[in-house]
Design a protein around this motif. Structure first.
Motif, mmCIF file in Angstrom:
data_model
loop_
_atom_site.group_PDB
_atom_site.id
_atom_site.type_symbol
_atom_site.label_atom_id
_atom_site.label_comp_id
_atom_site.label_asym_id
_atom_site.label_seq_id
_atom_site.Cartn_x
_atom_site.Cartn_y
_atom_site.Cartn_z
ATOM 1 N N THR A 1 0.852 -1.193 0.000
ATOM 2 C CA THR A 1 0.000 0.000 0.000
ATOM 3 C C THR A 1 0.879 1.231 0.000
ATOM 4 O OG1 THR A 1 -1.955 0.998 1.054
ATOM 5 C CG2 THR A 1 -0.193 0.294 2.535
ATOM 6 N N LYS B 1 -9.180 3.899 -4.178
ATOM 7 C CA LYS B 1 -9.481 5.209 -3.587
ATOM 8 C C LYS B 1 -8.315 6.157 -3.850
ATOM 9 C CE LYS B 1 -9.949 7.353 0.956
ATOM 10 N NZ LYS B 1 -9.967 7.131 2.409
ATOM 11 N N SER C 1 -5.373 2.597 1.251
ATOM 12 C CA SER C 1 -6.675 2.022 0.866
ATOM 13 C C SER C 1 -6.592 0.501 0.664
ATOM 14 C CB SER C 1 -7.226 2.703 -0.391
ATOM 15 O OG SER C 1 -6.435 2.459 -1.505
ATOM 16 N N THR C 2 -5.458 0.008 0.194
ATOM 17 C CA THR C 2 -5.305 -1.451 0.028
ATOM 18 C C THR C 2 -5.131 -2.124 1.386
ATOM 19 O OG1 THR C 2 -4.239 -0.987 -2.078
ATOM 20 C CG2 THR C 2 -4.079 -3.246 -1.265
ATOM 21 N N ILE D 1 -2.180 -0.606 -8.033
ATOM 22 C CA ILE D 1 -1.459 -0.292 -9.275
ATOM 23 C C ILE D 1 -1.018 1.165 -9.200
ATOM 24 C CG2 ILE D 1 -1.577 -0.169 -11.795
ATOM 25 C CD1 ILE D 1 -3.895 -2.129 -11.718
ATOM 26 N N TYR D 2 0.253 1.380 -9.409
ATOM 27 C CA TYR D 2 0.778 2.741 -9.508
ATOM 28 C C TYR D 2 1.504 2.866 -10.836
ATOM 29 C CZ TYR D 2 -0.420 4.475 -4.887
ATOM 30 O OH TYR D 2 -1.129 4.927 -3.796
HETATM 31 C C1 LIG Z 1 0.466 8.383 -8.465
HETATM 32 C C2 LIG Z 1 -0.645 7.416 -8.702
HETATM 33 C C3 LIG Z 1 -0.618 6.606 -9.810
HETATM 34 C C4 LIG Z 1 -1.655 5.687 -10.048
HETATM 35 N N1 LIG Z 1 -1.612 4.894 -11.150
HETATM 36 C C5 LIG Z 1 -2.635 4.038 -11.401
HETATM 37 C C6 LIG Z 1 -2.633 3.234 -12.565
HETATM 38 O O1 LIG Z 1 -1.715 3.244 -13.380
HETATM 39 N N2 LIG Z 1 -3.685 2.411 -12.777
HETATM 40 C C7 LIG Z 1 -4.742 2.330 -11.888
HETATM 41 O O2 LIG Z 1 -5.671 1.568 -12.131
HETATM 42 N N3 LIG Z 1 -4.760 3.085 -10.745
HETATM 43 C C8 LIG Z 1 -3.744 3.933 -10.504
HETATM 44 N N4 LIG Z 1 -3.741 4.684 -9.361
HETATM 45 C C9 LIG Z 1 -4.825 4.516 -8.390
HETATM 46 C C10 LIG Z 1 -4.407 3.659 -7.207
HETATM 47 O O3 LIG Z 1 -4.128 2.336 -7.605
HETATM 48 C C11 LIG Z 1 -5.534 3.687 -6.179
HETATM 49 O O4 LIG Z 1 -5.632 4.998 -5.705
HETATM 50 C C12 LIG Z 1 -5.321 2.716 -5.029
HETATM 51 O O5 LIG Z 1 -6.520 2.631 -4.262
HETATM 52 C C13 LIG Z 1 -4.158 3.148 -4.150
HETATM 53 O O6 LIG Z 1 -3.920 2.173 -3.171
HETATM 54 P P1 LIG Z 1 -3.220 2.527 -1.769
HETATM 55 O O7 LIG Z 1 -4.125 3.558 -1.072
HETATM 56 O O8 LIG Z 1 -3.218 1.240 -1.040
HETATM 57 O O9 LIG Z 1 -1.874 3.047 -2.042
HETATM 58 C C14 LIG Z 1 -2.728 5.596 -9.125
HETATM 59 C C15 LIG Z 1 -2.743 6.433 -7.999
HETATM 60 C C16 LIG Z 1 -1.706 7.325 -7.777
HETATM 61 C C17 LIG Z 1 -1.757 8.196 -6.559
#
Ligand SMILES: Cc1cc2nc3c(=O)[nH]c(=O)nc-3n(C[C@H](O)[C@H](O)[C@H](O)COP(=O)(O)O)c2cc1C
Length: 163
Positions: free
Chosen positions: A9, A120, A13-14, A55-56
């Motif tokens: 995470t 999220k 959110s994960t 996914i980032y």
């Molecule tokens: C910098 C950034 C890049 C992201 N890139 C993607 C992406 O390429 N594809 C996708 O489906 N979601 C993308 N997201 C959405 C995140 O996967 C989503 O916000 C997720 O809930 C974040 O999980 P976390 O809160 O556990 O870190 C991105 C979010 C951020 C902030």
């Protein structure tokens, strides 16, 4: 039977989804530990593994690295994997691409239960760099997690764990 839910995470959110999976499994009479993936030293301590992450920018980096590093140990233990991304709020093409991201991260494994969950975004929890990257990937802002869909997926995982 020891069950581990290992998650990555960045913004939390994960982590909340992983905790929810554990509490739902408990309702099915299955106890599971929840750990951030980088704190898992030896996945071999567990009989069954569920791994997930966000996914980032088109990648699930931490999950990919974990699966590579522990490939021999994970074999035969991974029963479910999930990914969290804003692509799952999008059209079918975007969703198919995001499903592929999970396949790539956990390769060569392909467990029977794959979960694809909308996530999220909360800009107040992101760095300047992340906020800029968020604009580039055009992810919507807000909490799109569908707890009922996640719950349904967990029911399948519980069935498999009872095996
Ligand atoms: C910098 C950034 C890049 C992201 N890139 C993607 C992406 O390429 N594809 C996708 O489906 N979601 C993308 N997201 C959405 C995140 O996967 C989503 O916000 C997720 O809930 C974040 O999980 P976390 O809160 O556990 O870190 C991105 C979010 C951020 C902030």
């Amino acid at each position: 039977m020891r069950v581990l839910i290992a998650y990555a995470t960045h913004a939390g959110s994960t982590a909340e989804i992983a905790t929810f999976i554990a509490s739902e499994l408990k309702n099915h009479g299955i106890s599971a530990e929840v750990k951030e993936i980088r704190e898992v030293i030896d996945p071999g301590e567990y009989d069954r593994l569920i791994i997930g992450g966000p996914i980032y920018v088109g990648r699930m980096k931490e999950v990919e690295e974990f699966c590579k590093q522990h490939q021999a140990t994970i074999k035969g233990r991974l029963i479910g994997a999930f990914t969290v991304g804003m692509a799952f709020t999008g059209d079918e093409v975007k969703q198919a691409e995001a499903r592929q991201v999970l396949d790539t991260a956990i390769a060569p494994f392909s467990p029977g239960r794959l979960g694809y969950f909308a996530g999220k975004t909360d800009p107040s929890r992101l760095s300047f760099f992340e906020r800029t990257a968020l604009k580039v990937v055009k992810a919507p802002i807000g909490d799109f997690r569908d707890w009922n869909a996640i719950r349904t997926w967990i029911t399948g995982v519980a069935d498999d764990l009872r095996g």
